[in-house]
Design a protein around this motif. Sequence first.
Motif, PDB file in Angstrom:
ATOM      1  N   LYS A 280     -12.998  77.770  -6.432  1.00  0.00           N
ATOM      2  CA  LYS A 280     -14.288  77.258  -6.891  1.00  0.00           C
ATOM      3  C   LYS A 280     -14.106  76.631  -8.256  1.00  0.00           C
ATOM      4  O   LYS A 280     -13.276  77.040  -9.030  1.00  0.00           O
ATOM      5  CB  LYS A 280     -15.276  78.410  -7.001  1.00  0.00           C
ATOM      6  N   LYS A 281     -14.855  75.645  -8.559  1.00  0.00           N
ATOM      7  CA  LYS A 281     -14.878  75.099  -9.893  1.00  0.00           C
ATOM      8  C   LYS A 281     -16.306  74.814 -10.280  1.00  0.00           C
ATOM      9  O   LYS A 281     -17.130  74.652  -9.415  1.00  0.00           O
ATOM     10  CB  LYS A 281     -13.971  73.892 -10.016  1.00  0.00           C
ATOM     11  N   PRO A 282     -16.642  74.765 -11.512  1.00  0.00           N
ATOM     12  CA  PRO A 282     -15.756  75.053 -12.630  1.00  0.00           C
ATOM     13  C   PRO A 282     -15.522  76.542 -12.780  1.00  0.00           C
ATOM     14  O   PRO A 282     -16.254  77.355 -12.240  1.00  0.00           O
ATOM     15  CB  PRO A 282     -16.522  74.498 -13.813  1.00  0.00           C
ATOM     16  N   GLY A 283     -14.522  76.904 -13.553  1.00  0.00           N
ATOM     17  CA  GLY A 283     -14.183  78.299 -13.757  1.00  0.00           C
ATOM     18  C   GLY A 283     -15.226  79.019 -14.587  1.00  0.00           C
ATOM     19  O   GLY A 283     -15.979  78.406 -15.326  1.00  0.00           O
ATOM     20  N   LEU A 284     -15.234  80.297 -14.444  1.00  0.00           N
ATOM     21  CA  LEU A 284     -16.193  81.115 -15.181  1.00  0.00           C
ATOM     22  C   LEU A 284     -15.444  82.146 -16.003  1.00  0.00           C
ATOM     23  O   LEU A 284     -14.299  82.460 -15.747  1.00  0.00           O
ATOM     24  CB  LEU A 284     -17.122  81.833 -14.203  1.00  0.00           C
ATOM     25  N   GLY A 285     -16.098  82.668 -16.975  1.00  0.00           N
ATOM     26  CA  GLY A 285     -15.581  83.816 -17.684  1.00  0.00           C
ATOM     27  C   GLY A 285     -14.888  83.528 -18.992  1.00  0.00           C
ATOM     28  O   GLY A 285     -14.449  84.441 -19.662  1.00  0.00           O
TER      29      GLY A 285
ATOM     30  N   ALA B 268     -22.323  71.326 -15.441  1.00  0.00           N
ATOM     31  CA  ALA B 268     -21.222  70.635 -14.761  1.00  0.00           C
ATOM     32  C   ALA B 268     -21.748  69.714 -13.655  1.00  0.00           C
ATOM     33  O   ALA B 268     -22.413  70.177 -12.728  1.00  0.00           O
ATOM     34  CB  ALA B 268     -20.265  71.666 -14.179  1.00  0.00           C
ATOM     35  N   MET B 269     -21.420  68.450 -13.761  1.00  0.00           N
ATOM     36  CA  MET B 269     -21.896  67.496 -12.745  1.00  0.00           C
ATOM     37  C   MET B 269     -21.247  67.717 -11.392  1.00  0.00           C
ATOM     38  O   MET B 269     -21.839  67.417 -10.358  1.00  0.00           O
ATOM     39  CB  MET B 269     -21.650  66.059 -13.209  1.00  0.00           C
ATOM     40  N   CYS B 270     -20.038  68.253 -11.375  1.00  0.00           N
ATOM     41  CA  CYS B 270     -19.360  68.465 -10.097  1.00  0.00           C
ATOM     42  C   CYS B 270     -20.070  69.513  -9.247  1.00  0.00           C
ATOM     43  O   CYS B 270     -19.898  69.535  -8.034  1.00  0.00           O
ATOM     44  CB  CYS B 270     -17.904  68.851 -10.312  1.00  0.00           C
ATOM     45  N   ALA B 271     -20.857  70.353  -9.876  1.00  0.00           N
ATOM     46  CA  ALA B 271     -21.600  71.361  -9.120  1.00  0.00           C
ATOM     47  C   ALA B 271     -22.683  70.719  -8.264  1.00  0.00           C
ATOM     48  O   ALA B 271     -23.212  71.350  -7.355  1.00  0.00           O
ATOM     49  CB  ALA B 271     -22.214  72.381 -10.073  1.00  0.00           C
ATOM     50  N   GLN B 272     -22.987  69.460  -8.552  1.00  0.00           N
ATOM     51  CA  GLN B 272     -24.037  68.751  -7.806  1.00  0.00           C
ATOM     52  C   GLN B 272     -23.454  67.763  -6.800  1.00  0.00           C
ATOM     53  O   GLN B 272     -24.179  66.967  -6.217  1.00  0.00           O
ATOM     54  CB  GLN B 272     -24.937  67.994  -8.789  1.00  0.00           C
ATOM     55  N   THR B 273     -22.132  67.774  -6.664  1.00  0.00           N
ATOM     56  CA  THR B 273     -21.480  66.812  -5.761  1.00  0.00           C
ATOM     57  C   THR B 273     -20.546  67.542  -4.799  1.00  0.00           C
ATOM     58  O   THR B 273     -20.383  68.757  -4.890  1.00  0.00           O
ATOM     59  CB  THR B 273     -20.668  65.772  -6.555  1.00  0.00           C
TER      60      THR B 273
ATOM     61  N   VAL C  96     -17.311  60.840 -11.484  1.00  0.00           N
ATOM     62  CA  VAL C  96     -18.268  61.901 -11.797  1.00  0.00           C
ATOM     63  C   VAL C  96     -17.980  62.457 -13.188  1.00  0.00           C
ATOM     64  O   VAL C  96     -18.889  62.604 -14.017  1.00  0.00           O
ATOM     65  CB  VAL C  96     -18.208  63.031 -10.735  1.00  0.00           C
ATOM     66  N   CYS C  97     -16.739  62.744 -13.462  1.00  0.00           N
ATOM     67  CA  CYS C  97     -16.357  63.316 -14.762  1.00  0.00           C
ATOM     68  C   CYS C  97     -16.730  62.384 -15.919  1.00  0.00           C
ATOM     69  O   CYS C  97     -17.114  62.851 -16.997  1.00  0.00           O
ATOM     70  CB  CYS C  97     -14.863  63.604 -14.809  1.00  0.00           C
TER      71      CYS C  97
ATOM     72  N   VAL D  66     -20.250  67.791 -20.136  1.00  0.00           N
ATOM     73  CA  VAL D  66     -19.402  68.902 -20.572  1.00  0.00           C
ATOM     74  C   VAL D  66     -17.928  68.637 -20.256  1.00  0.00           C
ATOM     75  O   VAL D  66     -17.145  69.562 -20.077  1.00  0.00           O
ATOM     76  CB  VAL D  66     -19.871  70.243 -19.956  1.00  0.00           C
ATOM     77  N   ARG D  67     -17.575  67.383 -20.258  1.00  0.00           N
ATOM     78  CA  ARG D  67     -16.198  67.005 -19.942  1.00  0.00           C
ATOM     79  C   ARG D  67     -15.191  67.645 -20.907  1.00  0.00           C
ATOM     80  O   ARG D  67     -14.152  68.159 -20.489  1.00  0.00           O
ATOM     81  CB  ARG D  67     -16.077  65.481 -19.992  1.00  0.00           C
ATOM     82  N   ALA D  68     -15.490  67.625 -22.175  1.00  0.00           N
ATOM     83  CA  ALA D  68     -14.572  68.194 -23.167  1.00  0.00           C
ATOM     84  C   ALA D  68     -14.397  69.699 -22.960  1.00  0.00           C
ATOM     85  O   ALA D  68     -13.269  70.210 -23.025  1.00  0.00           O
ATOM     86  CB  ALA D  68     -15.075  67.909 -24.580  1.00  0.00           C
ATOM     87  N   GLU D  69     -15.477  70.389 -22.701  1.00  0.00           N
ATOM     88  CA  GLU D  69     -15.409  71.830 -22.490  1.00  0.00           C
ATOM     89  C   GLU D  69     -14.614  72.155 -21.229  1.00  0.00           C
ATOM     90  O   GLU D  69     -13.826  73.099 -21.191  1.00  0.00           O
ATOM     91  CB  GLU D  69     -16.818  72.423 -22.382  1.00  0.00           C
ATOM     92  N   CYS D  70     -14.824  71.361 -20.201  1.00  0.00           N
ATOM     93  CA  CYS D  70     -14.112  71.544 -18.937  1.00  0.00           C
ATOM     94  C   CYS D  70     -12.612  71.331 -19.117  1.00  0.00           C
ATOM     95  O   CYS D  70     -11.800  72.150 -18.673  1.00  0.00           O
ATOM     96  CB  CYS D  70     -14.680  70.561 -17.919  1.00  0.00           C
TER      97      CYS D  70
END
Length: 85
Positions: free
Chosen positions: A2-7, A22-27, A46-47, A52-56
């Motif tokens: 799964k992405k993005p990662g958590l924790g 995260a935009m990928c969560a919508q695609t 998408v990215c 939140v590209r930098a954080e990702c």
Amino acid sequence: MKKPGLGLSSERLSAEEWTESAMCAQTDPERFYPELGGTAAAARKVCAQCVVRAECLDYALRNNELYGVWGGLTRQERRRMQRSS
Ligand code: SF4
């Protein structure tokens, strides 16, 4: 996977905050894991629009994510980035 990662927290935003944006969560997540020899172009599009590209990317680099496109970069691009820093 799964992405993005958590924790893991980011210095800019907490993990919860950045993954919520995260935009990928919508695609379609499949586009972030192209087949060997496939293109990452759809994921990059998408990215490029993701706030939140930098954080990702920071998350992926710190966790040595082996698979997928994170922050608009493929595994090979992330490895090159790490070698040059
Ligand atoms: S930069 Fe790309 S992979 Fe990372 S959260 Fe945004 S859309 Fe997803």
